[in-house]
Design a protein around this motif. Structure first.
Motif, mmCIF file in Angstrom:
data_model
loop_
_atom_site.group_PDB
_atom_site.id
_atom_site.type_symbol
_atom_site.label_atom_id
_atom_site.label_comp_id
_atom_site.label_asym_id
_atom_site.label_seq_id
_atom_site.Cartn_x
_atom_site.Cartn_y
_atom_site.Cartn_z
ATOM 1 N N HIS A 1 -3.301 3.679 -6.269
ATOM 2 C CA HIS A 1 -3.623 4.132 -4.910
ATOM 3 C C HIS A 1 -3.960 5.616 -4.880
ATOM 4 N N ASP B 1 0.800 -1.225 0.000
ATOM 5 C CA ASP B 1 0.000 0.000 0.000
ATOM 6 C C ASP B 1 0.832 1.274 0.000
ATOM 7 N N SER B 2 2.170 1.121 0.050
ATOM 8 C CA SER B 2 3.032 2.305 0.066
ATOM 9 C C SER B 2 4.466 1.877 -0.220
ATOM 10 N N TYR C 1 4.378 -1.595 -5.090
ATOM 11 C CA TYR C 1 3.495 -0.460 -4.865
ATOM 12 C C TYR C 1 3.373 0.296 -6.191
#
Length: 133
Positions: free
Chosen positions: A131, A76-77, A126
């Motif tokens: 996102h 997610d990052s 990522y």
């Protein structure tokens, strides 16, 4: 979309210990041992990992075939990629490439790649465009 994957490993206990240290960083926090004795599919002694009540990553004892599989795990990052990479190395992985932008794919593709203790290629990925960044 994939529902699940089975990964055949040489040493099930070693692999459980490895993935139990790495996958929670990526949000894969559930574990399940399935003996398979009551199922018709003949899947004895599967060791599963998953999240939100869904098991999707399964280990089974056997002869590993590391050149046949590459697995990319969603992060997610960039920080999550870095943390998973570091944890994998501490848990016994060997590095293929350190965390960083993968410009040959896209400047917003940030990843690191390792080999697990059986030699399977794992990538922590990522993609900022997925996102909203």
């Amino acid at each position: 979309m994939l529902d699940h994957i089975f990964l055949t490993v040489n040493d099930i206990d070693r692999s459980i210990a490895f993935y139990a240290k790495v996958l929670p960083i990526l949000g894969v926090t559930n574990r399940l041992d399935y003996d398979g004795k009551d199922g018709p599919a003949g899947h004895p002694d599967l060791k599963g990992f998953g999240t939100n009540g869904r098991m999707f990553f399964w280990l089974r004892q056997g002869a590993a075939a590391p050149g046949t599989v590459h697995i990319g795990f969603v992060a997610d990052s960039e920080a999550m990629v870095n943390e998973a990479h570091a944890a994998a190395l501490v848990a016994g992985a060997t590095e293929i490439h350190p965390p960083g932008p993968q410009l040959h794919y896209d400047p917003r593709y940030y990843a690191a790649q390792v080999r697990d203790p059986d030699g399977y290629s794992l990538e922590f990925v990522y993609k900022s465009w997925q996102h909203g960044s």
